[in-house]
Design a protein around this motif. Structure first.
Motif, PDB file in Angstrom:
ATOM      1  N   VAL A  96     -19.464  -1.140 -48.337  1.00  0.00           N
ATOM      2  CA  VAL A  96     -19.862  -2.349 -49.058  1.00  0.00           C
ATOM      3  C   VAL A  96     -19.509  -3.556 -48.202  1.00  0.00           C
ATOM      4  CG1 VAL A  96     -19.574  -3.687 -51.174  1.00  0.00           C
ATOM      5  CG2 VAL A  96     -19.505  -1.181 -51.262  1.00  0.00           C
ATOM      6  N   ARG A  97     -20.514  -4.396 -47.964  1.00  0.00           N
ATOM      7  CA  ARG A  97     -20.338  -5.585 -47.117  1.00  0.00           C
ATOM      8  C   ARG A  97     -20.073  -6.818 -47.981  1.00  0.00           C
ATOM      9  NH1 ARG A  97     -26.227  -4.743 -44.910  1.00  0.00           N
ATOM     10  NH2 ARG A  97     -26.341  -4.949 -47.151  1.00  0.00           N
ATOM     11  N   TRP A  98     -19.517  -7.842 -47.377  1.00  0.00           N
ATOM     12  CA  TRP A  98     -19.287  -9.115 -48.062  1.00  0.00           C
ATOM     13  C   TRP A  98     -20.585  -9.622 -48.687  1.00  0.00           C
ATOM     14  CZ3 TRP A  98     -16.006 -12.245 -50.233  1.00  0.00           C
ATOM     15  CH2 TRP A  98     -16.337 -13.577 -50.425  1.00  0.00           C
ATOM     16  N   SER A  99     -21.686  -9.492 -47.969  1.00  0.00           N
ATOM     17  CA  SER A  99     -22.982  -9.989 -48.464  1.00  0.00           C
ATOM     18  C   SER A  99     -23.517  -9.177 -49.643  1.00  0.00           C
ATOM     19  CB  SER A  99     -24.007 -10.005 -47.332  1.00  0.00           C
ATOM     20  OG  SER A  99     -24.223  -8.701 -46.848  1.00  0.00           O
ATOM     21  N   ASP A 100     -22.905  -8.015 -49.943  1.00  0.00           N
ATOM     22  CA  ASP A 100     -23.320  -7.190 -51.081  1.00  0.00           C
ATOM     23  C   ASP A 100     -22.657  -7.625 -52.387  1.00  0.00           C
ATOM     24  OD1 ASP A 100     -24.897  -5.496 -49.451  1.00  0.00           O
ATOM     25  OD2 ASP A 100     -23.124  -4.327 -48.906  1.00  0.00           O
ATOM     26  N   LEU A 101     -21.727  -8.585 -52.314  1.00  0.00           N
ATOM     27  CA  LEU A 101     -20.983  -9.004 -53.495  1.00  0.00           C
ATOM     28  C   LEU A 101     -21.654 -10.171 -54.205  1.00  0.00           C
ATOM     29  CD1 LEU A 101     -17.330  -8.901 -52.114  1.00  0.00           C
ATOM     30  CD2 LEU A 101     -18.669  -7.063 -53.164  1.00  0.00           C
ATOM     31  N   ASP A 102     -21.341 -10.295 -55.494  1.00  0.00           N
ATOM     32  CA  ASP A 102     -21.827 -11.441 -56.270  1.00  0.00           C
ATOM     33  C   ASP A 102     -20.633 -12.351 -56.602  1.00  0.00           C
ATOM     34  OD1 ASP A 102     -20.465 -10.399 -58.483  1.00  0.00           O
ATOM     35  OD2 ASP A 102     -22.272  -9.783 -59.534  1.00  0.00           O
ATOM     36  N   PRO A 103     -20.841 -13.437 -57.336  1.00  0.00           N
ATOM     37  CA  PRO A 103     -19.720 -14.353 -57.635  1.00  0.00           C
ATOM     38  C   PRO A 103     -18.578 -13.729 -58.440  1.00  0.00           C
ATOM     39  CG  PRO A 103     -21.814 -15.452 -58.003  1.00  0.00           C
ATOM     40  CD  PRO A 103     -22.126 -13.994 -57.763  1.00  0.00           C
ATOM     41  N   ASN A 104     -18.793 -12.546 -59.028  1.00  0.00           N
ATOM     42  CA  ASN A 104     -17.733 -11.862 -59.767  1.00  0.00           C
ATOM     43  C   ASN A 104     -16.934 -10.901 -58.884  1.00  0.00           C
ATOM     44  OD1 ASN A 104     -18.311 -13.073 -62.287  1.00  0.00           O
ATOM     45  ND2 ASN A 104     -20.047 -11.697 -62.528  1.00  0.00           N
ATOM     46  N   PHE A 105     -17.199 -10.919 -57.584  1.00  0.00           N
ATOM     47  CA  PHE A 105     -16.487 -10.135 -56.579  1.00  0.00           C
ATOM     48  C   PHE A 105     -16.691  -8.619 -56.717  1.00  0.00           C
ATOM     49  CE2 PHE A 105     -14.192 -14.137 -57.152  1.00  0.00           C
ATOM     50  CZ  PHE A 105     -14.410 -14.680 -55.891  1.00  0.00           C
ATOM     51  N   HIS A 106     -17.799  -8.238 -57.319  1.00  0.00           N
ATOM     52  CA  HIS A 106     -18.197  -6.830 -57.298  1.00  0.00           C
ATOM     53  C   HIS A 106     -19.621  -6.766 -56.734  1.00  0.00           C
ATOM     54  CE1 HIS A 106     -19.364  -7.359 -61.826  1.00  0.00           C
ATOM     55  NE2 HIS A 106     -20.312  -7.837 -61.047  1.00  0.00           N
ATOM     56  N   MET A 107     -20.095  -5.557 -56.469  1.00  0.00           N
ATOM     57  CA  MET A 107     -21.399  -5.424 -55.816  1.00  0.00           C
ATOM     58  C   MET A 107     -22.498  -5.990 -56.719  1.00  0.00           C
ATOM     59  SD  MET A 107     -22.782  -2.231 -53.583  1.00  0.00           S
ATOM     60  CE  MET A 107     -23.439  -1.127 -54.794  1.00  0.00           C
ATOM     61  N   ARG A 108     -23.329  -6.842 -56.105  1.00  0.00           N
ATOM     62  CA  ARG A 108     -24.420  -7.474 -56.854  1.00  0.00           C
ATOM     63  C   ARG A 108     -25.457  -6.412 -57.214  1.00  0.00           C
ATOM     64  NH1 ARG A 108     -28.370  -7.907 -52.973  1.00  0.00           N
ATOM     65  NH2 ARG A 108     -27.510  -7.983 -50.883  1.00  0.00           N
ATOM     66  N   HIS A 109     -26.150  -6.626 -58.322  1.00  0.00           N
ATOM     67  CA  HIS A 109     -27.081  -5.619 -58.832  1.00  0.00           C
ATOM     68  C   HIS A 109     -28.170  -5.260 -57.828  1.00  0.00           C
ATOM     69  CE1 HIS A 109     -29.438  -9.203 -59.727  1.00  0.00           C
ATOM     70  NE2 HIS A 109     -30.473  -8.399 -59.840  1.00  0.00           N
ATOM     71  N   SER A 110     -28.688  -6.207 -57.094  1.00  0.00           N
ATOM     72  CA  SER A 110     -29.788  -5.914 -56.170  1.00  0.00           C
ATOM     73  C   SER A 110     -29.343  -5.116 -54.948  1.00  0.00           C
ATOM     74  CB  SER A 110     -30.499  -7.203 -55.739  1.00  0.00           C
ATOM     75  OG  SER A 110     -29.582  -8.111 -55.175  1.00  0.00           O
ATOM     76  N   ALA A 111     -28.043  -5.139 -54.627  1.00  0.00           N
ATOM     77  CA  ALA A 111     -27.535  -4.347 -53.497  1.00  0.00           C
ATOM     78  C   ALA A 111     -27.656  -2.850 -53.790  1.00  0.00           C
ATOM     79  CB  ALA A 111     -26.090  -4.716 -53.189  1.00  0.00           C
ATOM     80  N   TYR A 112     -27.492  -2.469 -55.046  1.00  0.00           N
ATOM     81  CA  TYR A 112     -27.659  -1.057 -55.423  1.00  0.00           C
ATOM     82  C   TYR A 112     -29.072  -0.590 -55.042  1.00  0.00           C
ATOM     83  CZ  TYR A 112     -23.463  -1.424 -58.375  1.00  0.00           C
ATOM     84  OH  TYR A 112     -22.188  -1.597 -58.838  1.00  0.00           O
ATOM     85  N   TYR A 113     -30.060  -1.387 -55.411  1.00  0.00           N
ATOM     86  CA  TYR A 113     -31.452  -1.048 -55.113  1.00  0.00           C
ATOM     87  C   TYR A 113     -31.710  -1.014 -53.605  1.00  0.00           C
ATOM     88  CZ  TYR A 113     -32.140  -2.018 -60.081  1.00  0.00           C
ATOM     89  OH  TYR A 113     -32.053  -2.008 -61.438  1.00  0.00           O
TER      90      TYR A 113
END
Length: 144
Positions: free
Chosen positions: A10-27
């Motif tokens: 998991v990269r820094w750019s995969d995170l959202d403002p809540n500090f977990h993986m953003r939904h679109s990174a899964y896709y």
């Protein structure tokens, strides 16, 4: 082969403002893994281009079970859940695990598009049928 597996960092750019993986990174991870699997099975982007076919998705859904964070090591497992015998229609299932705990399941329903005619491909080229027949299946696989 029981499954296609890949370890994800998991990269820094995969995170959202809540500090977990953003939904679109899964896709994004699911899409990348699908293309890597097809390449491994011989259905390369070059073959798709020469055969004038490309994958098209009708539905892409993710069920989120557990958060994924920056330092987590994730294993992505990918299998075919449903497929027509000619591989013209299919469902692929991705499961993301952290320490053997299911974090998310991505399900995509798709088909093949004739990139010249810009419509669904029928019949499916033999390379597609061969590649998808070699693809691991889920335990509850359904032949459409």
């Amino acid at each position: 082969m029981p499954t296609f597996s890949k370890q994800i960092s998991v990269r820094w750019s995969d995170l959202d403002p809540n500090f977990h993986m953003r939904h679109s990174a899964y896709y994004d991870f699911g899409a990348q893994h699908r293309i890597e699997i097809l390449e491994e099975l011989g259905l390369t982007l070059g073959v798709m281009k020469s055969q004038h076919i490309g994958p098209v998705l009708f539905r892409e859904e993710c069920v989120f079970k557990r958060e994924i964070h920056l330092a987590d090591t994730i294993i992505l497992n990918t299998k075919i859940a449903k497929m027509k015998p000619d591989a013209s229609r299919w469902t692929i299932k991705h499961e993301m695990y952290r320490d053997e705990v299911l974090c998310a399941t991505i399900t995509v329903d798709g088909a093949w598009m004739d990139t010249k005619a810009r419509k669904l491909a029928s019949p499916t080229p033999q390379i597609v049928i061969d590649s998808f027949n070699a693809f691991p299946k889920t335990t509850d696989f359904i032949s459409l």
